[in-house]
Design a protein around this motif. Structure first.
Motif, PDB file in Angstrom:
ATOM      1  N   LEU A  67       0.831  -1.207   0.000  1.00 15.79           N
ATOM      2  CA  LEU A  67       0.000   0.000   0.000  1.00 15.79           C
ATOM      3  C   LEU A  67       0.867   1.261   0.000  1.00 15.79           C
ATOM      4  O   LEU A  67       1.983   1.255   0.529  1.00 15.79           O
ATOM      5  N   ASP A  68       0.341   2.329  -0.566  1.00 21.99           N
ATOM      6  CA  ASP A  68       0.980   3.633  -0.450  1.00 21.99           C
ATOM      7  C   ASP A  68       0.964   4.021   1.027  1.00 21.99           C
ATOM      8  O   ASP A  68      -0.098   3.988   1.667  1.00 21.99           O
ATOM      9  N   PRO A  69       2.117   4.382   1.607  1.00 27.03           N
ATOM     10  CA  PRO A  69       2.155   4.719   3.037  1.00 27.03           C
ATOM     11  C   PRO A  69       1.213   5.842   3.438  1.00 27.03           C
ATOM     12  O   PRO A  69       0.828   5.944   4.612  1.00 27.03           O
ATOM     13  N   LEU A  70       0.820   6.694   2.484  1.00 26.19           N
ATOM     14  CA  LEU A  70      -0.091   7.796   2.786  1.00 26.19           C
ATOM     15  C   LEU A  70      -1.557   7.420   2.614  1.00 26.19           C
ATOM     16  O   LEU A  70      -2.444   8.217   2.930  1.00 26.19           O
ATOM     17  N   ASP A  71      -1.811   6.220   2.092  1.00 28.77           N
ATOM     18  CA  ASP A  71      -3.184   5.744   1.924  1.00 28.77           C
ATOM     19  C   ASP A  71      -3.816   5.506   3.300  1.00 28.77           C
ATOM     20  O   ASP A  71      -3.167   5.013   4.221  1.00 28.77           O
ATOM     21  N   LYS A  72      -5.108   5.843   3.439  1.00 26.85           N
ATOM     22  CA  LYS A  72      -5.797   5.653   4.718  1.00 26.85           C
ATOM     23  C   LYS A  72      -5.769   4.191   5.160  1.00 26.85           C
ATOM     24  O   LYS A  72      -5.707   3.889   6.348  1.00 26.85           O
ATOM     25  N   GLN A  73      -5.823   3.275   4.190  1.00 27.85           N
ATOM     26  CA  GLN A  73      -5.810   1.852   4.521  1.00 27.85           C
ATOM     27  C   GLN A  73      -4.461   1.410   5.096  1.00 27.85           C
ATOM     28  O   GLN A  73      -4.361   0.361   5.742  1.00 27.85           O
ATOM     29  N   ALA A  74      -3.426   2.222   4.863  1.00 28.17           N
ATOM     30  CA  ALA A  74      -2.089   1.862   5.336  1.00 28.17           C
ATOM     31  C   ALA A  74      -1.907   2.124   6.824  1.00 28.17           C
ATOM     32  O   ALA A  74      -0.951   1.651   7.428  1.00 28.17           O
ATOM     33  N   TRP A  75      -2.818   2.879   7.427  1.00 25.77           N
ATOM     34  CA  TRP A  75      -2.669   3.207   8.842  1.00 25.77           C
ATOM     35  C   TRP A  75      -2.665   1.945   9.709  1.00 25.77           C
ATOM     36  O   TRP A  75      -1.929   1.845  10.685  1.00 25.77           O
ATOM     37  N   ALA A  76      -3.503   0.984   9.348  1.00 23.18           N
ATOM     38  CA  ALA A  76      -3.591  -0.254  10.137  1.00 23.18           C
ATOM     39  C   ALA A  76      -2.274  -1.023  10.111  1.00 23.18           C
ATOM     40  O   ALA A  76      -1.875  -1.636  11.100  1.00 23.18           O
ATOM     41  N   SER A  77      -1.578  -0.970   8.970  1.00 21.43           N
ATOM     42  CA  SER A  77      -0.327  -1.726   8.835  1.00 21.43           C
ATOM     43  C   SER A  77       0.822  -1.093   9.624  1.00 21.43           C
ATOM     44  O   SER A  77       1.861  -1.723   9.827  1.00 21.43           O
ATOM     45  N   ARG A  78       0.634   0.142  10.088  1.00 23.30           N
ATOM     46  CA  ARG A  78       1.699   0.793  10.858  1.00 23.30           C
ATOM     47  C   ARG A  78       1.963   0.087  12.186  1.00 23.30           C
ATOM     48  O   ARG A  78       3.036   0.224  12.763  1.00 23.30           O
ATOM     49  N   LYS A  79       0.971  -0.661  12.653  1.00 22.11           N
ATOM     50  CA  LYS A  79       1.165  -1.424  13.887  1.00 22.11           C
ATOM     51  C   LYS A  79       2.221  -2.518  13.691  1.00 22.11           C
ATOM     52  O   LYS A  79       2.753  -3.054  14.663  1.00 22.11           O
ATOM     53  N   LYS A  80       2.491  -2.858  12.434  1.00 23.00           N
ATOM     54  CA  LYS A  80       3.483  -3.902  12.132  1.00 23.00           C
ATOM     55  C   LYS A  80       4.882  -3.322  11.938  1.00 23.00           C
ATOM     56  O   LYS A  80       5.814  -4.040  11.609  1.00 23.00           O
ATOM     57  N   ILE A  81       5.008  -1.988  12.125  1.00 27.52           N
ATOM     58  CA  ILE A  81       6.284  -1.309  11.892  1.00 27.52           C
ATOM     59  C   ILE A  81       6.899  -0.846  13.205  1.00 27.52           C
ATOM     60  O   ILE A  81       6.217  -0.269  14.058  1.00 27.52           O
ATOM     61  N   ALA A 147      10.900   0.209  19.772  1.00 26.50           N
ATOM     62  CA  ALA A 147      10.873  -0.239  18.372  1.00 26.50           C
ATOM     63  C   ALA A 147      10.561  -1.722  18.257  1.00 26.50           C
ATOM     64  O   ALA A 147       9.940  -2.166  17.285  1.00 26.50           O
ATOM     65  N   PHE A 148      10.977  -2.513  19.259  1.00 26.15           N
ATOM     66  CA  PHE A 148      10.779  -3.962  19.217  1.00 26.15           C
ATOM     67  C   PHE A 148       9.394  -4.396  19.697  1.00 26.15           C
ATOM     68  O   PHE A 148       9.038  -5.571  19.598  1.00 26.15           O
ATOM     69  N   LEU A 149       8.603  -3.445  20.235  1.00 28.11           N
ATOM     70  CA  LEU A 149       7.255  -3.782  20.724  1.00 28.11           C
ATOM     71  C   LEU A 149       6.394  -4.387  19.616  1.00 28.11           C
ATOM     72  O   LEU A 149       6.405  -3.906  18.470  1.00 28.11           O
ATOM     73  N   GLY A 150       5.639  -5.424  19.954  1.00 27.90           N
ATOM     74  CA  GLY A 150       4.684  -5.992  19.008  1.00 27.90           C
ATOM     75  C   GLY A 150       5.275  -6.915  17.974  1.00 27.90           C
ATOM     76  O   GLY A 150       4.600  -7.279  17.010  1.00 27.90           O
ATOM     77  N   ASN A 151       6.551  -7.311  18.139  1.00 32.08           N
ATOM     78  CA  ASN A 151       7.211  -8.186  17.156  1.00 32.08           C
ATOM     79  C   ASN A 151       6.979  -7.688  15.729  1.00 32.08           C
ATOM     80  O   ASN A 151       6.314  -8.340  14.919  1.00 32.08           O
ATOM     81  N   PRO A 152       7.508  -6.498  15.411  1.00 32.96           N
ATOM     82  CA  PRO A 152       7.231  -5.870  14.115  1.00 32.96           C
ATOM     83  C   PRO A 152       7.695  -6.698  12.923  1.00 32.96           C
ATOM     84  O   PRO A 152       8.673  -7.434  13.007  1.00 32.96           O
ATOM     85  N   LYS A 153       6.970  -6.567  11.824  1.00 33.47           N
ATOM     86  CA  LYS A 153       7.328  -7.227  10.574  1.00 33.47           C
ATOM     87  C   LYS A 153       8.249  -6.357   9.722  1.00 33.47           C
ATOM     88  O   LYS A 153       8.832  -6.818   8.755  1.00 33.47           O
ATOM     89  N   LEU A 154       8.344  -5.075  10.099  1.00 29.28           N
ATOM     90  CA  LEU A 154       9.262  -4.153   9.439  1.00 29.28           C
ATOM     91  C   LEU A 154       9.880  -3.249  10.491  1.00 29.28           C
ATOM     92  O   LEU A 154       9.168  -2.629  11.277  1.00 29.28           O
ATOM     93  N   LEU A 155      11.208  -3.198  10.510  1.00 31.99           N
ATOM     94  CA  LEU A 155      11.930  -2.356  11.458  1.00 31.99           C
ATOM     95  C   LEU A 155      12.756  -1.334  10.699  1.00 31.99           C
ATOM     96  O   LEU A 155      13.517  -1.684   9.785  1.00 31.99           O
ATOM     97  N   LEU A 156      12.629  -0.070  11.068  1.00 29.88           N
ATOM     98  CA  LEU A 156      13.427   1.008  10.508  1.00 29.88           C
ATOM     99  C   LEU A 156      14.256   1.587  11.645  1.00 29.88           C
ATOM    100  O   LEU A 156      13.712   2.194  12.569  1.00 29.88           O
ATOM    101  N   LEU A 157      15.553   1.389  11.583  1.00 27.21           N
ATOM    102  CA  LEU A 157      16.434   1.753  12.690  1.00 27.21           C
ATOM    103  C   LEU A 157      17.466   2.769  12.218  1.00 27.21           C
ATOM    104  O   LEU A 157      18.340   2.455  11.414  1.00 27.21           O
ATOM    105  N   ASP A 158      17.354   3.989  12.720  1.00 30.01           N
ATOM    106  CA  ASP A 158      18.230   5.092  12.312  1.00 30.01           C
ATOM    107  C   ASP A 158      19.289   5.319  13.399  1.00 30.01           C
ATOM    108  O   ASP A 158      18.984   5.826  14.474  1.00 30.01           O
ATOM    109  N   GLU A 159      20.523   4.922  13.128  1.00 25.17           N
ATOM    110  CA  GLU A 159      21.638   5.022  14.084  1.00 25.17           C
ATOM    111  C   GLU A 159      21.297   4.347  15.419  1.00 25.17           C
ATOM    112  O   GLU A 159      21.346   4.979  16.482  1.00 25.17           O
TER     113      GLU A 159
END
Length: 306
Positions: A67-81, A147-159
């Protein structure tokens, strides 16, 4: 067939006259760890913000979990990040436990993870202290736990390792390896290159908003034709008396040889009766990084002359 988690196609991001990102292509699969490297201002944080949907692309296409990250439907998937920004900040009056409880509610993560994560990052003894009393390293560890909460399916780690001691850094990479083995995809952005390479599948090097290189470390070594370092012990200067080997010498008992000739050279070295040790090292991530930055700089200089 693996699942594509992130897809960037000819992505551009402009800020007035500044080209923060130019023509970026990237496909990140499930269970893949990408090391994202570049100098300050290269575009690393901008790329992460685009993936998170914090900012909008100027041109090109981007999708996260299809999904496009700005799409309203993408909000639910943010819990996986899971996301750890470079500069971590929290509500100062909240304790470590209260900070994680707050984020656990936002991500619908199980509360029993909070105690486990605080122990894992070494904050169990400080869990009831206000975040304002935490040192920089402690704040960083609390950020990792978040960041590790919820066993994310996508992790973005900046420094992620800034401010961590060697023990905490090792524990962090152990957590990264565990999440990868469970199928999580990870983008790891770091200036601290030593220790990173054994934990990533591919590297992407950004320079001035452009992709200078992307691929596995071995692919990048091969494309750059970076030499292999061979150090010997016990030969006692005999290398310089061998016409063929002397051509590869860079120091006493130290050779830099092309990858294609590595096995041949090692066989020759093993014929020396007094040899007591031999150390073979491929070009490190630091060498790869510096090579592609220099190569990209030369390309920019040549383009400017045209």
């Amino acid at each position: 067939m693996s699942e594509t988690i992130i897809l960037l196609e000819q992505v551009n991001k402009h800020y007035q006259k500044i080209n923060a990102l130019q023509d970026i292509d990237l496909r990140l699969e499930a269970g893949e760890v990408l090391g994202l490297f570049g100098h300050n201002g290269a575009g690393k944080t901008t790329m992460m913000k685009l993936i998170l949907g914090i900012i909008k692309v100027s041109a090109g296409n981007i999708s996260v979990f299809g999904l496009d990250p700005l799409d309203k439907q993408a909000w639910a998937s943010r819990k996986k990040i899971g996301y750890l920004p470079e500069n971590v900040s929290f509500y100062d009056q909240l304790s470590g436990t209260e900070v994680l409880t707050y984020f656990a509610r936002l991500k619908s993560a199980p509360k029993n993870q909070i105690v486990e994560l605080l122990e894992k990052v070494g904050l169990a003894d400080a869990k009831d202290r206000a975040a304002k009393t935490y040192s920089k390293g402690m704040r960083q560890r609390l950020g990792l736990a978040q960041a590790f909460l919820g066993n994310p399916k996508l992790l973005l780690l900046d420094e992620p390792t800034v401010g961590l001691d060697p023990s905490a850094t090792q524990e962090f990479y152990s957590s990264v390896d565990q999440l990868k083995s469970s199928g999580a995809s990870i983008i790891l952005c770091s200036h601290v290159l030593p220790g990173v390479e054994q934990h990533i599948d591919r590297a992407m090097i950004l320079s001035a908003g452009k992709s200078a290189a992307i691929g596995s470390l071995q692919d990048l070594r091969d494309a750059a034709q970076l030499p292999v370092s061979i150090k010997t012990k016990g030969i006692n200067g005999a290398l310089k008396n061998n016409a063929q080997l002397a051509g590869f010498m860079v120091a006493h008992n130290h050779l830099l040889v092309p990858e294609s000739q590595k096995v041949q050279i090692i066989r020759q070295l093993m014929e020396f009766e007094n040899i007591s040790d031999i150390q073979v090292e491929a070009a490190s991530l630091e060498h790869i990084y510096q090579h592609y930055l220099a190569d990209n700089k030369r390309s920019i200089e040549q383009e400017s002359k045209l």
